[in-house]
Design an enzyme around this catalytic site. Structure first.
Site, PDB file in Angstrom:
ATOM      1  N   CYS A 278     -12.973  17.872 -80.481  1.00 54.28           N
ATOM      2  CA  CYS A 278     -14.841  17.955 -81.248  1.00 54.28           C
ATOM      3  C   CYS A 278     -14.142  16.348 -82.074  1.00 54.28           C
ATOM      4  CB  CYS A 278     -14.835  18.916 -81.345  1.00 54.28           C
ATOM      5  SG  CYS A 278     -15.269  19.951 -80.784  1.00 54.28           S
TER       6      CYS A 278
HETATM    7  P1  NAD Z   1     -13.095  23.555 -72.692  1.00 50.68           P
HETATM    8  O1  NAD Z   1     -11.831  21.964 -72.166  1.00 50.68           O
HETATM    9  O2  NAD Z   1     -12.197  24.367 -73.434  1.00 50.68           O
HETATM   10  O3  NAD Z   1     -13.802  24.346 -71.467  1.00 50.68           O
HETATM   11  C1  NAD Z   1     -14.435  24.081 -70.360  1.00 50.68           C
HETATM   12  C2  NAD Z   1     -14.364  24.645 -68.671  1.00 50.68           C
HETATM   13  O4  NAD Z   1     -15.163  24.283 -68.360  1.00 50.68           O
HETATM   14  C3  NAD Z   1     -12.626  24.225 -68.599  1.00 50.68           C
HETATM   15  O5  NAD Z   1     -11.977  25.981 -68.606  1.00 50.68           O
HETATM   16  C4  NAD Z   1     -13.160  24.184 -67.483  1.00 50.68           C
HETATM   17  O6  NAD Z   1     -12.448  24.723 -66.738  1.00 50.68           O
HETATM   18  C5  NAD Z   1     -14.729  24.423 -67.045  1.00 50.68           C
HETATM   19  N1  NAD Z   1     -15.533  23.636 -65.600  1.00 50.68           N
HETATM   20  C6  NAD Z   1     -15.006  21.947 -65.757  1.00 50.68           C
HETATM   21  N2  NAD Z   1     -15.600  21.488 -64.633  1.00 50.68           N
HETATM   22  C7  NAD Z   1     -16.071  22.984 -64.313  1.00 50.68           C
HETATM   23  C8  NAD Z   1     -17.090  23.494 -63.202  1.00 50.68           C
HETATM   24  N3  NAD Z   1     -17.917  22.080 -62.162  1.00 50.68           N
HETATM   25  N4  NAD Z   1     -18.164  24.990 -62.326  1.00 50.68           N
HETATM   26  C9  NAD Z   1     -17.064  25.844 -63.736  1.00 50.68           C
HETATM   27  N5  NAD Z   1     -16.602  24.806 -64.465  1.00 50.68           N
HETATM   28  C10 NAD Z   1     -16.036  24.103 -64.855  1.00 50.68           C
HETATM   29  O7  NAD Z   1     -14.248  22.787 -73.711  1.00 50.68           O
HETATM   30  P2  NAD Z   1     -14.745  23.228 -75.093  1.00 50.68           P
HETATM   31  O8  NAD Z   1     -13.656  22.839 -76.030  1.00 50.68           O
HETATM   32  O9  NAD Z   1     -15.030  24.733 -74.267  1.00 50.68           O
HETATM   33  O10 NAD Z   1     -15.987  22.291 -75.109  1.00 50.68           O
HETATM   34  C11 NAD Z   1     -17.353  22.324 -73.855  1.00 50.68           C
HETATM   35  C12 NAD Z   1     -18.659  21.681 -74.039  1.00 50.68           C
HETATM   36  O11 NAD Z   1     -18.726  22.241 -75.885  1.00 50.68           O
HETATM   37  C13 NAD Z   1     -17.945  20.410 -75.220  1.00 50.68           C
HETATM   38  O12 NAD Z   1     -18.924  19.268 -75.256  1.00 50.68           O
HETATM   39  C14 NAD Z   1     -17.709  20.045 -76.279  1.00 50.68           C
HETATM   40  O13 NAD Z   1     -17.484  18.717 -77.465  1.00 50.68           O
HETATM   41  C15 NAD Z   1     -18.771  21.556 -76.965  1.00 50.68           C
HETATM   42  N6  NAD Z   1     -17.925  22.032 -78.454  1.00 50.68           N
HETATM   43  C16 NAD Z   1     -16.940  22.709 -78.178  1.00 50.68           C
HETATM   44  C17 NAD Z   1     -16.705  23.137 -79.819  1.00 50.68           C
HETATM   45  C18 NAD Z   1     -14.989  23.376 -79.781  1.00 50.68           C
HETATM   46  O14 NAD Z   1     -14.741  24.051 -80.957  1.00 50.68           O
HETATM   47  N7  NAD Z   1     -14.240  23.333 -78.431  1.00 50.68           N
HETATM   48  C19 NAD Z   1     -17.448  23.183 -80.452  1.00 50.68           C
HETATM   49  C20 NAD Z   1     -18.192  22.794 -80.660  1.00 50.68           C
HETATM   50  C21 NAD Z   1     -18.745  22.590 -79.028  1.00 50.68           C
END
Ligand code: NAD
Length: 443
Positions: A278
């Protein structure tokens, strides 16, 4: 409520199990078949404290996972988009969000009745309104605000404490294109008690998330810059920052004289730099967005500049003692960007290990949880260890990169040894007098 969550990563899966625990019927969607299969077997594909228990409790009761987005959207009233939004080197990369919006839009074309689409991914201000809404309208042939609603609900969970944070939010930001969308989003969080909620438009919701992350990243880079100055002028940053922390505006005093130590103080501590999925990408995306909008983000550029240099400080301290790293045996402790998670994205530990390998050091690596992720990056180029005790045997230097609690055992494990390795504390977690040869950030 019947809820589909598209993207089953750290945010999507944690949101899914927590909303299921609160009584919603949740369908998690991911393109990654292996992830989906694991989830349906009750095995989380990622590590988060408490996640395994909550998943096992809810799977096939309030939660299922699928790769079939169409069915998931058809069978639910609300879809959360929780896919990744990386920084592509120039700006935020919205291709995953766009793709999902297109897919959901195509389902809405066939679906009768109202549906709410909510962006949960972190996206730059204006994305929901100017990117997601037009894609949904085009793909569905329907009108946002009439046939379907659109919300923006940023997530503030911290990896390593994600379940606790989601279940006990400090605030919930309910953004949306209209009142109806915001009201439904509000109902989704109906069971979360009397928590402060910000009802606002989607642009403001998007900005709140960036402002929050940027402020925390700023505090870290501030502490690191002060730490680097301390090291140069013979001051210990730990003592210096303790003096800063005792300002009652940071540590309020109760009438009894007792202090409150807010967790915000953990960001006002010097270290070898921030990482994770992030802070680096969000601050970079904000800089790019600001520039595009004609507002130079000078302060944020400095935050990144300080952070980019910070892992190098570990190498500089090592070279003070061992100018030539060729053949030097070094233990790198911690691969995760912070304790409590197996996430190694943008971890300073990766940068440091790469430098060590480039300079032909012989590297042993230990991380209690993130080994499987680190193996994907380093393969057999480093010697992965299963135990802390064995990792620190036969090395000239130990680099502490992640604040895993049990690294406090290091002084005991080294006590009485004839050959004392140099301990370089990238997190300033050990007492500097507890080992014979100690270096630390900001010392
Ligand atoms: P991540 O990479 O862990 O997970 C994303 C998931 O989306 C993956 O499993 C991927 O396979 C899936 N995906 C991608 N394209 C897809 C599609 N077309 N259909 C279905 N699934 C699909 O990401 P994350 O860390 O969970 O982050 C997600 C969002 O949340 C980002 O924008 C991030 O900035 C935000 N965020 C993350 C955190 C954190 O601590 N990780 C905290 C707050 C906000």
């Amino acid at each position: 409520m019947n809820v589909s969550i598209v993207g089953t990563g750290y945010v999507g899966l944690v949101s899914g199990v927590c909303l299921a625990e609160k009584g919603h019927k949740v369908i998690c969607v991911d393109i990654d078949q292996a992830k989906v299969e694991k989830i349906n077997k009750g095995i989380p594909p990622i590590y988060e404290p408490g996640l395994s228990e909550l998943l096992r409790k809810n799977i096939y009761i309030n939660l299922t996972a699928t790769t079939d987005l169409r069915h998931a959207v058809m069978d639910t009233d609300l879809s959360l988009i929780a896919v990744e939004t990386p920084f592509d080197g120039t700006e935020i990369d919205l291709k995953y969000v766009k793709k999902v919006a297109e897919q959901i839009g195509a389902v809405l074309k066939e679906k009768a009745g109202y549906h709410l689409v909510v962006v949960k991914s972190t996206v730059v201000p204006g994305t929901t309104e100017n990117v997601v809404v037009p894609i949904l309208e085009q793909a569905s042939g329907k009108k946002a605000g009439e046939d379907f609603g659109v919300g923006m609900n940023p997530e503030f969970l911290k990896e390593g404490e994600a379940i606790f944070d989601f279940m006990n939010p400090d605030r919930i930001v309910l953004g949306g294109i209209d009142e109806r969308s915001i009201n439904i989003l509000n109902d989704l969080y109906g069971a979360f008690g009397n928590v402060d909620k910000v009802r606002t438009n989607s642009r403001t919701a998007e900005l709140i998330k960036y402002a929050s992350n940027s402020l925390l990243a700023l505090l870290i880079s501030f502490s690191n810059e002060i730490g680097n100055l301390c090291a140069a002028v013979g001051v210990d940053v730990v003592e210096a920052m303790q003096g800063v922390h005792f300002d009652r505006r940071f540590t309020p005093m109760l009438p009894s004289g007792e202090r409150i130590f807010p967790s915000m103080l953990t960001y006002l501590v010097a270290g070898c730099g921030f990482g994770g999925s992030c802070f680096p990408k969000d601050v970079n995306a904000l800089i790019a967005y600001g520039k595009k909008m004609g507002v130079p983000m000078n302060l944020m550029e400095a935050v990144i500049a300080v952070n980019t240099r910070q892992p190098q400080k570990m190498i500089e301290m090592l070279k003070k003692h061992y100018p030539n790293l060729k053949g030097l045996k070094v233990a790198v402790l911690g691969m995760a960007f912070k304790p409590g998670t197996d996430d190694i994205r943008e971890s300073p530990s990766i940068t440091v290990t790469k430098i060590l390998l480039d300079e032909n050091a012989v590297v042993k690596v230990y991380d209690p949880i993130a080994r499987h992720e680190a193996e994907k990056v380093f393969g057999s180029s480093v010697d992965f260890q299963d135990e802390l005790r064995n990792t620190i045997v036969g090395v000239s230097a130990i680099l502490i990169m992640t604040r895993w609690q049990h690294f406090h055992e290091i002084p005991n494990l080294l006590a009485g040894r004839q050959e004392q390795p140099l301990v370089i504390d990238g997190r300033r977690m050990l007492d500097k007098k507890s080992v014979l040869r100690y270096e630390g950030i900001g010392l």
